[in-house]
Scaffold this motif. Sequence first.
Motif, mmCIF file in Angstrom:
data_model
loop_
_atom_site.group_PDB
_atom_site.id
_atom_site.type_symbol
_atom_site.label_atom_id
_atom_site.label_comp_id
_atom_site.label_asym_id
_atom_site.label_seq_id
_atom_site.Cartn_x
_atom_site.Cartn_y
_atom_site.Cartn_z
ATOM 1 N N GLY A 1 0.810 -1.202 0.000
ATOM 2 C CA GLY A 1 0.000 0.000 0.000
ATOM 3 C C GLY A 1 0.842 1.250 0.000
ATOM 4 O O GLY A 1 2.071 1.197 -0.072
ATOM 5 N N VAL A 2 0.163 2.376 0.088
ATOM 6 C CA VAL A 2 0.813 3.687 0.098
ATOM 7 C C VAL A 2 0.137 4.531 1.172
ATOM 8 O O VAL A 2 -1.091 4.553 1.285
ATOM 9 C CB VAL A 2 0.692 4.392 -1.277
ATOM 10 N N MET A 3 0.965 5.227 1.954
ATOM 11 C CA MET A 3 0.468 6.153 2.969
ATOM 12 C C MET A 3 1.029 7.536 2.647
ATOM 13 O O MET A 3 2.197 7.671 2.307
ATOM 14 C CB MET A 3 0.928 5.729 4.366
ATOM 15 N N ARG A 4 0.170 8.540 2.751
ATOM 16 C CA ARG A 4 0.621 9.911 2.520
ATOM 17 C C ARG A 4 0.875 10.608 3.856
ATOM 18 O O ARG A 4 0.433 10.138 4.903
ATOM 19 C CB ARG A 4 -0.407 10.692 1.708
ATOM 20 N N LEU A 5 1.610 11.711 3.780
ATOM 21 C CA LEU A 5 1.840 12.513 4.982
ATOM 22 C C LEU A 5 0.509 13.045 5.499
ATOM 23 O O LEU A 5 -0.388 13.372 4.718
ATOM 24 C CB LEU A 5 2.760 13.694 4.677
ATOM 25 N N ALA A 6 0.375 13.140 6.791
ATOM 26 C CA ALA A 6 -0.844 13.665 7.404
ATOM 27 C C ALA A 6 -0.805 15.182 7.431
ATOM 28 O O ALA A 6 0.257 15.793 7.561
ATOM 29 C CB ALA A 6 -0.982 13.124 8.826
ATOM 30 N N THR A 7 -1.974 15.771 7.329
ATOM 31 C CA THR A 7 -2.119 17.213 7.466
ATOM 32 C C THR A 7 -2.714 17.499 8.846
ATOM 33 O O THR A 7 -3.180 16.579 9.529
ATOM 34 C CB THR A 7 -3.056 17.787 6.392
ATOM 35 N N ALA A 8 -2.720 18.750 9.219
ATOM 36 C CA ALA A 8 -3.348 19.118 10.487
ATOM 37 C C ALA A 8 -4.828 18.746 10.464
ATOM 38 O O ALA A 8 -5.371 18.259 11.454
ATOM 39 C CB ALA A 8 -3.179 20.618 10.738
ATOM 40 N N ARG A 9 -5.454 18.918 9.318
ATOM 41 C CA ARG A 9 -6.869 18.564 9.161
ATOM 42 C C ARG A 9 -7.089 17.075 9.416
ATOM 43 O O ARG A 9 -8.067 16.688 10.049
ATOM 44 C CB ARG A 9 -7.351 18.956 7.769
ATOM 45 N N ASP A 10 -6.160 16.239 8.918
ATOM 46 C CA ASP A 10 -6.271 14.793 9.137
ATOM 47 C C ASP A 10 -6.278 14.453 10.623
ATOM 48 O O ASP A 10 -6.930 13.505 11.042
ATOM 49 C CB ASP A 10 -5.113 14.043 8.463
ATOM 50 N N GLU A 11 -5.536 15.203 11.410
ATOM 51 C CA GLU A 11 -5.468 14.921 12.840
ATOM 52 C C GLU A 11 -6.590 15.585 13.629
ATOM 53 O O GLU A 11 -6.934 15.123 14.709
ATOM 54 C CB GLU A 11 -4.098 15.326 13.390
ATOM 55 N N LEU A 12 -7.181 16.640 13.089
ATOM 56 C CA LEU A 12 -8.239 17.352 13.810
ATOM 57 C C LEU A 12 -9.641 16.788 13.551
ATOM 58 O O LEU A 12 -10.438 16.664 14.482
ATOM 59 C CB LEU A 12 -8.220 18.836 13.444
ATOM 60 N N ILE A 13 -9.946 16.455 12.313
ATOM 61 C CA ILE A 13 -11.293 15.977 11.973
ATOM 62 C C ILE A 13 -11.704 14.735 12.759
ATOM 63 O O ILE A 13 -12.836 14.666 13.248
ATOM 64 C CB ILE A 13 -11.432 15.793 10.449
ATOM 65 N N PRO A 14 -10.829 13.733 12.934
ATOM 66 C CA PRO A 14 -11.258 12.556 13.712
ATOM 67 C C PRO A 14 -11.647 12.878 15.151
ATOM 68 O O PRO A 14 -12.420 12.130 15.759
ATOM 69 C CB PRO A 14 -10.031 11.641 13.676
ATOM 70 N N LEU A 15 -11.165 13.980 15.701
ATOM 71 C CA LEU A 15 -11.509 14.336 17.072
ATOM 72 C C LEU A 15 -12.991 14.686 17.220
ATOM 73 O O LEU A 15 -13.535 14.635 18.319
ATOM 74 C CB LEU A 15 -10.636 15.493 17.558
ATOM 75 N N ARG A 16 -13.648 15.021 16.112
ATOM 76 C CA ARG A 16 -15.081 15.316 16.136
ATOM 77 C C ARG A 16 -15.930 14.061 15.934
ATOM 78 O O ARG A 16 -17.139 14.111 16.077
ATOM 79 C CB ARG A 16 -15.428 16.336 15.052
ATOM 80 N N ASP A 17 -15.279 12.952 15.564
ATOM 81 C CA ASP A 17 -15.984 11.693 15.330
ATOM 82 C C ASP A 17 -16.513 11.146 16.657
ATOM 83 O O ASP A 17 -15.774 11.064 17.649
ATOM 84 C CB ASP A 17 -15.014 10.697 14.683
#
Length: 173
Positions: free
Chosen positions: A75-91
Amino acid sequence: MRRSSAKAPASAPQTAAAGADFPRSAPAAASAEAPAAPPAAAPVDTAPRQQMRTEFPFELPRGYVDDSGTVHKDGVMRLATARDELIPLRDVRVQENPAYLSVVLLGRVITRLGTLAMVHDGVVENMFASDLAFLQDFYRQINAEGHTRAAVECPHCSEPFEVELGGSRLGES
Protein backbone atom coordinates in the motif's frame (compact mmCIF):
# COMPACT_ATOMS: atom_id res chain seq x y z
CA MET A 1 34.49 78.52 -16.30
CA ARG A 2 34.63 75.02 -17.61
CA ARG A 3 31.88 72.54 -16.89
CA SER A 4 32.53 68.86 -16.58
CA SER A 5 30.09 66.01 -16.17
CA ALA A 6 29.91 64.60 -12.69
CA LYS A 7 31.44 61.16 -12.36
CA ALA A 8 31.56 58.85 -9.39
CA PRO A 9 35.03 58.24 -8.09
CA ALA A 10 36.58 55.11 -9.56
CA SER A 11 37.20 53.68 -6.11
CA ALA A 12 33.57 54.02 -4.94
CA PRO A 13 31.98 50.63 -4.37
CA GLN A 14 28.90 49.77 -6.42
CA THR A 15 25.94 48.14 -4.80
CA ALA A 16 22.86 46.42 -6.16
CA ALA A 17 20.75 49.33 -4.91
CA ALA A 18 22.72 51.75 -7.13
CA GLY A 19 21.88 49.85 -10.30
CA ALA A 20 23.16 46.62 -11.64
CA ASP A 21 26.29 44.59 -11.12
CA PHE A 22 28.98 45.95 -13.44
CA PRO A 23 32.31 44.33 -14.15
CA ARG A 24 35.18 46.15 -12.46
CA SER A 25 36.49 47.40 -15.83
CA ALA A 26 33.19 49.12 -16.74
CA PRO A 27 32.89 52.87 -16.09
CA ALA A 28 30.95 53.87 -13.00
CA ALA A 29 28.60 56.15 -14.97
CA ALA A 30 27.69 56.17 -18.64
CA SER A 31 28.09 59.33 -20.71
CA ALA A 32 25.10 61.63 -21.09
CA GLU A 33 24.63 60.76 -24.79
CA ALA A 34 24.72 56.93 -24.40
CA PRO A 35 21.54 55.21 -23.22
CA ALA A 36 21.77 53.35 -19.94
CA ALA A 37 22.50 49.65 -20.26
CA PRO A 38 19.79 47.32 -18.98
CA PRO A 39 20.60 45.69 -15.66
CA ALA A 40 22.23 42.29 -15.83
CA ALA A 41 19.86 39.37 -15.39
CA ALA A 42 19.83 37.64 -12.03
CA PRO A 43 21.80 34.40 -12.02
CA VAL A 44 19.65 31.41 -12.85
CA ASP A 45 19.65 28.61 -10.30
CA THR A 46 20.45 25.52 -12.35
CA ALA A 47 20.80 23.17 -9.38
CA PRO A 48 18.15 20.43 -9.41
CA ARG A 49 15.40 21.13 -6.91
CA GLN A 50 14.61 18.43 -4.42
CA GLN A 51 10.90 17.70 -4.34
CA MET A 52 9.19 16.98 -1.06
CA ARG A 53 8.17 13.38 -0.74
CA THR A 54 4.56 13.07 0.43
CA GLU A 55 3.69 9.40 -0.26
CA PHE A 56 5.42 6.34 1.14
CA PRO A 57 4.98 2.71 0.08
CA PHE A 58 4.66 -0.04 2.67
CA GLU A 59 4.06 -3.77 2.93
CA LEU A 60 1.91 -5.15 5.73
CA PRO A 61 3.38 -8.02 7.78
CA ARG A 62 0.24 -10.19 7.41
CA GLY A 63 -2.06 -8.35 5.02
CA TYR A 64 -5.70 -7.28 4.98
CA VAL A 65 -8.12 -10.02 3.95
CA ASP A 66 -11.17 -8.66 2.13
CA ASP A 67 -14.66 -10.25 1.96
CA SER A 68 -13.70 -12.40 -1.05
CA GLY A 69 -10.59 -13.76 0.72
CA THR A 70 -8.05 -11.73 -1.26
CA VAL A 71 -5.00 -10.69 0.78
CA HIS A 72 -3.84 -7.10 0.28
CA LYS A 73 -0.32 -6.39 1.55
CA ASP A 74 1.24 -3.54 -0.40
CA GLY A 75 0.00 0.00 0.00
CA VAL A 76 0.81 3.69 0.10
CA MET A 77 0.47 6.15 2.97
CA ARG A 78 0.62 9.91 2.52
CA LEU A 79 1.84 12.51 4.98
CA ALA A 80 -0.84 13.67 7.40
CA THR A 81 -2.12 17.21 7.47
CA ALA A 82 -3.35 19.12 10.49
CA ARG A 83 -6.87 18.56 9.16
CA ASP A 84 -6.27 14.79 9.14
CA GLU A 85 -5.47 14.92 12.84
CA LEU A 86 -8.24 17.35 13.81
CA ILE A 87 -11.29 15.98 11.97
CA PRO A 88 -11.26 12.56 13.71
CA LEU A 89 -11.51 14.34 17.07
CA ARG A 90 -15.08 15.32 16.14
CA ASP A 91 -15.98 11.69 15.33
CA VAL A 92 -18.42 10.26 17.91
CA ARG A 93 -16.57 6.91 17.91
CA VAL A 94 -13.32 8.69 18.86
CA GLN A 95 -15.07 10.76 21.54
CA GLU A 96 -16.52 7.59 23.08
CA ASN A 97 -13.28 5.59 22.72
CA PRO A 98 -10.04 7.60 22.20
CA ALA A 99 -8.25 4.42 21.08
CA TYR A 100 -10.35 4.58 17.90
CA LEU A 101 -8.45 7.72 16.84
CA SER A 102 -5.69 5.73 15.15
CA VAL A 103 -8.22 3.71 13.13
CA VAL A 104 -9.96 6.83 11.78
CA LEU A 105 -6.67 8.63 11.18
CA LEU A 106 -5.11 5.71 9.28
CA GLY A 107 -8.27 5.42 7.21
CA ARG A 108 -7.67 9.01 6.07
CA VAL A 109 -3.95 8.77 5.19
CA ILE A 110 -3.70 5.32 3.54
CA THR A 111 -4.24 6.13 -0.13
CA ARG A 112 -3.85 2.63 -1.57
CA LEU A 113 -3.96 -0.92 -0.28
CA GLY A 114 -3.53 -3.75 -2.76
CA THR A 115 -6.33 -3.72 -5.33
CA LEU A 116 -8.99 -2.22 -3.04
CA ALA A 117 -11.01 0.53 -4.71
CA MET A 118 -11.03 2.61 -1.52
CA VAL A 119 -9.39 2.53 1.91
CA HIS A 120 -11.43 3.83 4.86
CA ASP A 121 -11.68 3.33 8.61
CA GLY A 122 -13.86 0.23 8.09
CA VAL A 123 -10.95 -1.45 6.30
CA VAL A 124 -8.48 -0.43 9.02
CA GLU A 125 -10.69 -1.68 11.87
CA ASN A 126 -10.79 -5.14 10.26
CA MET A 127 -7.01 -5.48 9.96
CA PHE A 128 -5.01 -7.88 12.10
CA ALA A 129 -3.57 -6.29 15.24
CA SER A 130 0.00 -6.80 14.01
CA ASP A 131 -0.78 -4.88 10.80
CA LEU A 132 -2.46 -2.09 12.77
CA ALA A 133 0.61 -1.80 15.04
CA PHE A 134 2.87 -1.75 11.96
CA LEU A 135 0.81 1.05 10.37
CA GLN A 136 0.77 3.10 13.58
CA ASP A 137 4.57 2.91 13.78
CA PHE A 138 4.93 3.66 10.05
CA TYR A 139 2.66 6.73 10.46
CA ARG A 140 4.88 8.05 13.26
CA GLN A 141 8.03 7.48 11.22
CA ILE A 142 6.92 9.28 8.06
CA ASN A 143 5.27 12.17 9.88
CA ALA A 144 8.32 12.77 12.07
CA GLU A 145 10.62 12.92 9.00
CA GLY A 146 11.67 9.34 9.55
CA HIS A 147 12.69 9.82 13.15
CA THR A 148 10.72 8.84 16.22
CA ARG A 149 13.74 8.67 18.53
CA ALA A 150 16.20 11.33 19.59
CA ALA A 151 19.68 10.95 21.03
CA VAL A 152 20.00 12.80 24.34
CA GLU A 153 22.46 12.98 27.20
CA CYS A 154 21.72 12.55 30.90
CA PRO A 155 22.20 15.91 32.64
CA HIS A 156 23.59 14.20 35.75
CA CYS A 157 25.98 11.54 34.48
CA SER A 158 26.41 12.66 30.82
CA GLU A 159 25.57 9.14 29.62
CA PRO A 160 23.99 9.16 26.09
CA PHE A 161 20.66 7.40 25.49
CA GLU A 162 17.62 7.58 23.17
CA VAL A 163 14.09 8.76 23.91
CA GLU A 164 10.88 8.04 21.99
CA LEU A 165 9.36 11.22 20.57
CA GLY A 166 6.07 9.76 19.35
CA GLY A 167 2.96 9.83 21.48
CA SER A 168 1.30 6.72 22.80
CA ARG A 169 -1.43 6.95 20.14
CA LEU A 170 -1.55 8.46 16.68
CA GLY A 171 -2.45 12.11 16.72
CA GLU A 172 -0.60 12.68 20.01
CA SER A 173 2.90 14.02 20.34
